[in-house]
Design a protein around this motif. Structure first.
Motif, PDB file in Angstrom:
ATOM      1  N   ALA A   1     -22.662  37.800  13.805  1.00 24.99           N
ATOM      2  CA  ALA A   1     -22.877  36.369  13.588  1.00 24.99           C
ATOM      3  C   ALA A   1     -24.208  35.939  14.198  1.00 24.99           C
ATOM      4  CB  ALA A   1     -21.731  35.574  14.207  1.00 24.99           C
ATOM      5  N   PHE A   2     -24.522  36.453  15.392  1.00 26.74           N
ATOM      6  CA  PHE A   2     -25.785  36.072  16.031  1.00 26.74           C
ATOM      7  C   PHE A   2     -26.967  36.651  15.260  1.00 26.74           C
ATOM      8  CE2 PHE A   2     -22.661  36.442  19.606  1.00 26.74           C
ATOM      9  CZ  PHE A   2     -22.441  35.087  19.716  1.00 26.74           C
ATOM     10  N   PHE A   3     -26.768  37.884  14.806  1.00 27.20           N
ATOM     11  CA  PHE A   3     -27.774  38.557  13.982  1.00 27.20           C
ATOM     12  C   PHE A   3     -28.052  37.715  12.734  1.00 27.20           C
ATOM     13  CE2 PHE A   3     -28.682  41.846  10.697  1.00 27.20           C
ATOM     14  CZ  PHE A   3     -29.701  42.548  11.318  1.00 27.20           C
ATOM     15  N   ALA A   4     -26.968  37.285  12.089  1.00 28.82           N
ATOM     16  CA  ALA A   4     -27.124  36.520  10.851  1.00 28.82           C
ATOM     17  C   ALA A   4     -27.730  35.146  11.110  1.00 28.82           C
ATOM     18  CB  ALA A   4     -25.767  36.376  10.161  1.00 28.82           C
ATOM     19  N   LEU A   5     -27.368  34.535  12.237  1.00 29.99           N
ATOM     20  CA  LEU A   5     -27.934  33.218  12.530  1.00 29.99           C
ATOM     21  C   LEU A   5     -29.444  33.324  12.738  1.00 29.99           C
ATOM     22  CD1 LEU A   5     -25.246  31.609  14.840  1.00 29.99           C
ATOM     23  CD2 LEU A   5     -25.929  30.852  12.564  1.00 29.99           C
ATOM     24  N   GLY A   6     -29.863  34.345  13.470  1.00 29.47           N
ATOM     25  CA  GLY A   6     -31.299  34.582  13.607  1.00 29.47           C
ATOM     26  C   GLY A   6     -31.939  34.795  12.253  1.00 29.47           C
ATOM     27  N   GLY A   7     -31.227  35.548  11.417  1.00 26.80           N
ATOM     28  CA  GLY A   7     -31.720  35.812  10.070  1.00 26.80           C
ATOM     29  C   GLY A   7     -31.840  34.533   9.253  1.00 26.80           C
ATOM     30  N   TYR A   8     -30.840  33.670   9.368  1.00 22.21           N
ATOM     31  CA  TYR A   8     -30.898  32.416   8.607  1.00 22.21           C
ATOM     32  C   TYR A   8     -32.054  31.543   9.077  1.00 22.21           C
ATOM     33  CZ  TYR A   8     -27.086  32.436   5.273  1.00 22.21           C
ATOM     34  OH  TYR A   8     -26.309  32.688   4.172  1.00 22.21           O
ATOM     35  N   ALA A   9     -32.282  31.510  10.407  1.00 22.11           N
ATOM     36  CA  ALA A   9     -33.394  30.699  10.914  1.00 22.11           C
ATOM     37  C   ALA A   9     -34.706  31.205  10.311  1.00 22.11           C
ATOM     38  CB  ALA A   9     -33.429  30.755  12.433  1.00 22.11           C
TER      39      ALA A   9
ATOM     40  N   ALA B   1     -29.835  39.944  19.402  1.00 18.34           N
ATOM     41  CA  ALA B   1     -29.300  40.161  18.056  1.00 18.34           C
ATOM     42  C   ALA B   1     -29.993  39.221  17.073  1.00 18.34           C
ATOM     43  CB  ALA B   1     -27.794  39.928  18.046  1.00 18.34           C
ATOM     44  N   GLY B   2     -30.228  37.983  17.516  1.00 14.04           N
ATOM     45  CA  GLY B   2     -30.897  37.009  16.652  1.00 14.04           C
ATOM     46  C   GLY B   2     -32.292  37.463  16.268  1.00 14.04           C
ATOM     47  N   VAL B   3     -33.023  37.991  17.230  1.00 14.39           N
ATOM     48  CA  VAL B   3     -34.370  38.484  16.928  1.00 14.39           C
ATOM     49  C   VAL B   3     -34.273  39.630  15.908  1.00 14.39           C
ATOM     50  CG1 VAL B   3     -36.412  39.597  17.887  1.00 14.39           C
ATOM     51  CG2 VAL B   3     -35.280  37.776  19.148  1.00 14.39           C
ATOM     52  N   GLY B   4     -33.290  40.505  16.106  1.00 11.07           N
ATOM     53  CA  GLY B   4     -33.080  41.590  15.139  1.00 11.07           C
ATOM     54  C   GLY B   4     -32.876  41.039  13.746  1.00 11.07           C
TER      55      GLY B   4
ATOM     56  N   ILE C   1     -30.910  36.897   2.761  1.00  9.18           N
ATOM     57  CA  ILE C   1     -29.892  36.679   3.799  1.00  9.18           C
ATOM     58  C   ILE C   1     -28.782  35.881   3.146  1.00  9.18           C
ATOM     59  CG2 ILE C   1     -31.217  34.698   4.712  1.00  9.18           C
ATOM     60  CD1 ILE C   1     -29.041  36.778   6.968  1.00  9.18           C
ATOM     61  N   ASN C   2     -27.580  36.340   3.332  1.00 11.16           N
ATOM     62  CA  ASN C   2     -26.446  35.800   2.595  1.00 11.16           C
ATOM     63  C   ASN C   2     -25.241  35.795   3.526  1.00 11.16           C
ATOM     64  OD1 ASN C   2     -24.135  37.587   1.530  1.00 11.16           O
ATOM     65  ND2 ASN C   2     -24.609  36.434  -0.304  1.00 11.16           N
ATOM     66  N   PRO C   3     -24.245  34.938   3.278  1.00 14.42           N
ATOM     67  CA  PRO C   3     -23.133  34.830   4.228  1.00 14.42           C
ATOM     68  C   PRO C   3     -22.415  36.141   4.501  1.00 14.42           C
ATOM     69  CG  PRO C   3     -23.005  33.100   2.586  1.00 14.42           C
ATOM     70  CD  PRO C   3     -24.119  33.987   2.171  1.00 14.42           C
ATOM     71  N   SER C   4     -22.508  37.121   3.595  1.00 18.46           N
ATOM     72  CA  SER C   4     -21.750  38.350   3.843  1.00 18.46           C
ATOM     73  C   SER C   4     -22.224  39.047   5.117  1.00 18.46           C
ATOM     74  CB  SER C   4     -21.839  39.293   2.645  1.00 18.46           C
ATOM     75  OG  SER C   4     -23.167  39.687   2.450  1.00 18.46           O
TER      76      SER C   4
END
Lengths: 522, 366, 432
Positions: free
Chosen positions: B72-80, B261-264, B275-278
């Motif tokens: 989730a943190f990875f994806a949030l960074g990705g969404y930003a 994780a967000g930076v990743g 980047i997608n919700p999956s």
């Protein structure tokens, strides 16, 4: 349309009054429009073969030959629809197909006619159809039926149909209309309320009575809606409970983070499919009992797989719960792919037996049978599980082993064997859940994936290691979810439930019913 | 984790990335030594996964927090990052709207929602890459650790967290593009994304960030702070009785890990182009844990190794054995746990055979 | 048990895998024409996409039996993107740069197409996309062989309005881009036909939704208010079985509230007992039950190839059949498999479809299609109750959406533009 209804009416009142048209059968070989007119014509034709022909059309056993002759197939014999004589037509036969418009025409024709059928259930059905039509032209026929009817249930239905038709006609005396409104208010459902609300150009007295009746119905409906919500919630809760019950054993009691739990459920569902196929092939007479027979089969199959998994994999990983997560995750991937290779990726068709289809109307409550049976089944499964744990020697040993392994071993219990059986029991229960889920969900390799997260939530919310907790938690989550759904929509409701769950765990870090004593601090 | 293995790992990550980039950029396409761009972006992806894996190892291996929601943190960074890239498309979208992304145009949105404001500035986006996952971890961790949620309970609520985010981001009304997510990026900091040199640059950047992450993580776990952390992992109550406040230690490391994780995730998005919700799906988080387990829990270097090897295997098998690769992957996971209890690194370290653990203890998991 | 040599062996294996990824295709022969197949064989979409992989293998096999193409044999390269969207992009790149395929047939969901689109545009590949979708897109590198909304949704609504006299509409969909866009188009269309806003109910549920009790009750309530009601369903894949089961159990018959679905075909029905569903509708451009010689031959071949006489055929399979034949024809016309030349040669290519007509590739990279409305039968097949008199040309940019009203796509020279604004006379969207 109304003219036809009047004709139908005449036919019903006096079967010999209607005259046969030139050839009511002709249209049946034509397009849908022609077929529809033919059905309407047949209904009033008085032709002795009309009923059989319409029935054959509905059942899909009516065929047309290239020369426009019509044939009814019964087994291997063909009967000419016009003449009722058996024979062999020339050329390829083509099934006469129906569409929704034709189906409606058939229903309307048969609906009006069966008001005088000998079986009361058919008369009730006919009255209900006429209620939905609430057509003033039907009044004379309904009056006649009312005069003849002795069965109180049928009488009630006809009275309602009569009241609806009378109000729709809008010409009756005020007292009659008030009486009719009263009948509809007692009926008390949405249809009645809609009918009352749609009344226009009524005398003030009648309009006021109708408005009061609508308000009264709305009050009652709100209560029913509440009850309906509880039923929906119980139903969802029982599905969650079934899915989680097995996990409450393997995860809750044994502490194995079993990510392949969902796949045990899936195996149960596929077992149901296989049992159904086998019955279809070898004992078609038992078709209705397929689901029942599948329950023990699924228990045995999933239980056996569970025991094998425990012996071959999990026993090496006790004391390392997080590595069981890893291994069982791998196992779940392999099991999914195995099922996909064997059965194909697409859904498998598990038919619901007749006794599990349909719904009962109880006041304003719609109780769908499959959901009802699943609630009952879930209750039985959990009761049986509790009984096994509590009253059988196996259950005693299981509890002994989970409470104090060394002491149990010292008392002569073969703990490895008990471990295997416990895991097998949990898996078997998951398999039985698969039988139930096959009735409401896709039977596909992904079946288990859809339930695994919810199952873990249920067990954790209820308190790990506590079957009562699992029961309460499943039902709570189900009901909360179903009451949030109409307000927030399906997705937001689920999100709210998850957030509530997270917040709840903050308040009570060990679930609803935490285990007490030393095991907690482990 | 020995200094030698860390040095080796850093050399391999940085050197390997630089080498791949160089071979891609300098060596002409016909040559046998040429590395196709495909391989470059593939390794870029692996290294961003490795950043997630190191983040997971930091909390799981050293603080005993098994997060099943770290993706989730990875994806949030990705969404930003994705929101920034989306705003950079400008008028080059299919509808040519200068302000609104394409998916908002066809959903008839009239103006940009407030939470999209500011993402056209790269600096703001970069701050958000750090702040959004960090803030979520702070709030969630504060609630969870304060009330002493531990073990499986913690694992399951982290899973609930990522699952709730998954459902939320799937909703088109949320304004993050629903199931389609954010895609069709054109350029980043003014550099076109589809150029080979950009991909090489991104790979090297990811390698550098991964190296930094490893160094920070190592600094944290070898410091005095890290010693307490390990004490918390091994005996939380005892540490508390000694006068430490485990929740503070856990919270700090949890937030740090979430930011990593967000930076990743932010580096992942420009390299895979979507980047997608999956990315929020619980299965992804579980996979990240598996990378760590395969490489060796509590080693940091093992996390990198596991992430790269498992994903390499996935790439290879999905192409070579499309029908059977799940069996292969499943078998790898099962074998690793049965035969390599300490992961690949644990095997290399421990030469002496270890007895099969005795019969299970009756505790609930972890 | 854990000895050093074993570790070495593991390392060797890892190195082998590494080599296979870094230096792929080095030893592969170049005397065949390669065709990429990019369909999920595992994960949630495997249920739909596996069939499409099989049909592609059959078509390639058949072409090889006919002697291949340009004197070379065709070779299928199958990969598994595993229902994982970033993996779709990765695999697309692998197919185009490593395997150097001449064309790719693949994708099902919109998100997978969106994920690979930049890759195909960057590397100048060709993608054939076989599934009905929301439109609002036209790429030079993609050929859309599935239906656009006006080739499926609007005729279905017309049918319900005309033949069934429907006055009230429930637009029920899964919450993703295809239902959202289709419902937006339908809402605008229905309003343009004089349907009041109060007579339209739009509702979305998540993917894989399985507990339909509340939703079906809501539909029942909405439909009980006197006017003839129909449900237009854009519910996706897995959620359909529980939806139809709940409909059947709550006693909603097709004669009361018909449901017309755009994502339910023969393949989906194979997993449901269809007896309670008889009379519900689906709108497609192909049905297995359509009685033409071409279709009969295709079905026979399919059964022979898969060795399963019960396997159904469906609409996206026909789309691949058409797309593949079009590609073969365009390659023959261009005399090469080089994408630039084939892309130019594709426009105007016409091949027979399976329903007795012809499909033509239009300049907007979409094909012409007939529209059929079928009613579900008790045997899991559809009975065609209505069809368009001829074929329908796709409107890739819907005139019912404000954002795309003025856009057209035309990939012929000199325009060569996927989103040409006829108002401003510029390529590149709606902006001024």
């Amino acid at each position: 349309m109304n003219l036809i209804r009047v004709l139908l009416l005449m036919f019903a009142l006096c079967p010999f009054a209607a005259q046969a048209q030139d050839d009511p059968f002709a249209g049946l070989a034509g397009n849908y429009e022609a077929i529809r007119h033919a059905v309407e014509a047949l209904a009033v034709s008085g032709n002795p073969n009309a009923a059989a022909t319409v029935a054959a059309l509905q059942a899909g056993t009516l065929f047309a030959a290239p020369d426009q002759s019509l044939w009814i197939r019964q087994g291997d014999t063909l009967t000419n629809a016009r003449t009722g004589v058996t024979g062999t037509p020339e050329g390829d036969l083509r099934r006469v197909r129906v569409n929704n418009a034709v189906r409606r025409a058939i229903e309307e024709a048969t609906g009006a006619l069966t008001l005088f059928a000998p079986v009361p259930a058919k008369r009730i059905k006919a009255a209900a159809d006429l209620f939905a039509q609430h057509d003033a032209a039907m009044l004379p026929m309904l009056e006649r039926a009312l005069a003849k009817e002795t069965d109180p249930a049928v009488r009630g239905a006809i009275e309602q149909a009569y009241a609806a038709a009378l109000l729709a006609a809008g010409v009756a005396p005020v007292t009659d209309r008030l009486a009719a409104i009263d009948v509809l208010r007692r009926r008390g459902d949405l249809d009645a309320s809609n009918l009352l609300a749609s009344l226009t150009n009524q005398p003030p007295q009648v309009a006021a009575a109708a408005a009061r009746a609508v308000a009264a119905i709305a009050r009652v409906q709100r209560l029913w809606a509440l009850a309906q919500g509880v039923f929906y919630g119980l139903s969802l809760g029982s599905v969650l409970l079934l899915a989680a019950a097995g996990l409450a054993i393997t995860f809750g009691v044994m502490g194995v983070i079993n990510m392949a739990h969902g796949e045990m459920v899936m195996l149960g569902a596929y077992t149901t499919f296989l049992v159904q196929q086998a019955i279809g092939a070898y004992a078609p007479a038992l078709a209705g009992a397929g689901v029942v027979l599948a329950v023990p089969a699924a228990f045995v199959v999933a239980g056996a797989v569970g025991i094998a998994v425990e012996r071959l994999l999990i026993r090496f990983l006790y004391g390392r719960p997080l590595e069981t997560l890893l291994a069982t995750w791998g196992l779940s991937l392999a099991l999914q792919q195995a099922v996909r290779s064997i059965f194909g990726a697409s859904n498998r068709d598990v038919t619901s037996p007749g006794w599990m289809s349909g719904a009962a109307q109880w006041g304003g409550l719609t109780i769908t049978f499959n959901r009802l049976y699943i609630i009952v089944f879930a209750a039985l499964v959990v009761a049986a599980l509790m009984a096994v744990l509590r009253f059988t020697p196996l259950g005693l040993r299981m509890r002994a082993v989970t409470q104090n392994r060394r002491m149990a071993a010292a008392m002569g219990i073969r703990t490895p064997w008990i471990d295997a059986l416990t895991f097998g029991l949990g898996s078997g229960v998951a398999g039985m859940a698969g039988v139930a889920l096959s009735q409401i969900d896709n039977v596909s390799p992904n079946l288990g994936q859809g339930y695994i997260i919810d199952s873990f939530m249920v067990v954790v919310f209820g308190g790990v290691g506590n079957l009562w907790g699992t029961l309460v938690s499943a039902l709570t989550l189900g009901i909360v979810n179903k009451f949030l759904e109409p307000v927030a929509g399906a997705v937001l409701a689920k999100i709210f439930v998850l957030v509530l769950l997270i917040l709840f765990i903050q308040r009570k870090p060990r679930g609803l019913f935490p285990l007490k004593g030393r095991a907690v601090e482990a | 984790m020995s200094r030698a293995s860390l040095t080796l790992c850093l050399t391999m990550v940085l050197g390997g990335a630089a080498l791949l980039a160089l071979l891609n950029l300098v060596v002409p396409a016909g040559s046998a030594l040429h590395v196709p761009t495909y391989t470059v972006s593939l390794f870029g992806k692996y290294l961003s996964y490795a950043m997630l894996a190191v983040a997971v190892d930091l909390v799981w291996g050293f603080a005993g927090i098994l997060s099943l929601g770290h993706a989730a943190f990875f994806a949030l960074g990705g969404y930003a990052m994705g929101m920034y890239l989306m705003r950079q498309i400008g008028t080059r979208g299919v509808y040519g709207n200068a302000i609104l992304p394409d998916f908002m145009v066809f959903l008839n949105w009239k103006s940009l929602p407030w939470y999209w404001q500011g993402f056209d500035h790269p600096a703001f986006a970069i701050v958000m890459v750090l702040v959004v996952p960090g803030l979520l971890a702070l709030v969630f961790g504060w609630l969870a650790f304060r009330s002493r949620v531990t073990g499986v309970y913690l694992s399951i609520i982290t899973q609930a967290l990522t699952y709730a985010l998954l459902l939320a981001f799937f909703r088109n009304d949320m304004g993050f593009g629903g199931n389609n997510g954010l895609t069709d990026f054109k350029d980043m900091f003014g550099i076109p994304l589809h150029a080979d040199a950009t991909r090489d640059g991104l790979l090297v950047a990811t390698a550098i960030f991964l190296a930094l992450e490893l160094l920070i993580a190592r600094y944290v776990v070898t410091s005095r702070f890290g010693k307490v952390l390990i004490a918390v992992r091994d005996a939380e109550s005892r540490t508390r009785f000694l006068g430490y406040r485990p929740e503070a230690y856990k919270l700090f490391v949890f937030v740090l890990s979430a930011v990593m994780a967000g930076v990743g995730g932010a580096l992942y998005v420009p390299q895979v182009g979507i980047i997608n919700p999956s990315e929020f799906s619980p299965a992804n988080s579980i996979e990240a844990v598996i990378w760590v387990a395969v490489g060796g829990r509590g080693t940091l270097v093992g996390a990198v190794l596991g992430a790269v090897l498992v994903n390499l295997g996935k790439t290879f098998f999905t192409g070579a054995l499309p029908e059977l690769w799940l069996f292969a992957l499943g078998a790898v996971f099962i074998m690793v746990t049965l035969v390599l209890p300490g992961g690949l690194l644990g095997l290399a370290r421990r030469r002496a055979p270890r007895a099969v653990p005795a019969a299970p203890a009756p505790e609930p998991a972890e | 048990m854990a000895s050093f040599p074993k570790w070495l062996r593991g390392a060797a294996l890892g190195a082998a895998a590494l080599a296979a990824v870094v230096l792929p295709g080095a030893a592969r022969a170049e005397d065949t024409i390669k065709i990429g197949i990019l369909h999920s064989l595992s994960g949630t979409m495997a249920i739909s996409e596996t069939t499409l992989k099989d049909v592609m293998l059959m078509l390639i096999d058949e072409q090889n039996k006919k002697g291949g193409l340009l004197g070379k044999k065709l070779e299928a390269v199958v990969v598994d993107p595993a229902s994982n969207w970033p993996l779709f992009a990765e695999k697309a790149r692998e197919l185009l740069t490593v395997d150097k395929v001449a064309a790719v047939f693949g994708c099902w969901t919109s998100v997978s197409r969106k994920s690979v689109l930049p890759v195909f545009e960057e590397l100048d590949g060709i993608l054939f996309y076989p599934v009905q979708y929301e439109g609002e897109e036209s790429s030079r590198n993609v050929f859309y062989t599935g239906a656009a909304p006006n080739q499926q949704a609007i005729p279905a609504v017309d049918y319900l309005m005309g033949e069934e006299g429907v006055k009230r509409w429930v637009l029920e969909g899964t919450d993703y881009v295809y239902p959202r866009t289709t419902n937006k188009i339908l809402e605008a269309y229905l309003k343009s036909k004089g349907v009041a806003a109060g007579d339209i109910m739009i509702n979305y549920t998540p993917f894989g939704f399985s507990d339909w009790q509340n939703e079906v009750a809501k539909i029942k309530k909405f439909g009980s208010e006197g006017k003839k009601t129909a449900v237009v369903s854009t519910i996706n894949g897995d959620a359909n079985v529980p939806f139809y089961k709940e409909l059947g159990n709550q006693g909603i018959k097709a004669t009361d509230i018909p449901v017309v679905a755009f994502s339910v075909g023969e393949e989906e029905l194979a997993g449901i007992d269809t007896k309670p569903l008889v009379g519900h509708l689906a709108a497609w451009n192909y049905f297995e039950s359509i009685d033409t010689p071409a279709n009969k031959a295709f079905i026979k071949e399919w059964h022979d190839f898969t060795k399963k006489p019960t396997r159904t055929t469906n609409d996206p399979m026909e789309a691949h059949y058409i797309g593949f034949n079009m590609w073969v024809k365009a390659v023959e016309k261009a005399g090469t498999t080089q994408p630039d030349k084939v892309i130019d040669a594709m426009i105007g290519v016409a091949v027979p479809n399976l329903t007795g007509g012809y499909a033509t590739m239009m300049p907007n990279h979409h094909i012409t299609k007939p529209v059929y409305i079928g009613e579900v039968q008790g045997d899991g097949q559809f009975n065609v109750v209505w069809n368009t008199p001829g074929t329908v040309v796709a409107q890739e940019w819907s005139p019912y959406l404000p954002g795309s009203r003025d856009l057209i796509a035309d990939w012929r020279k000199p325009l060569s533009c996927g989103n040409f604004n006829v108002k401003t006379g510029k390529c590149g969207g709606a902006s001024k």
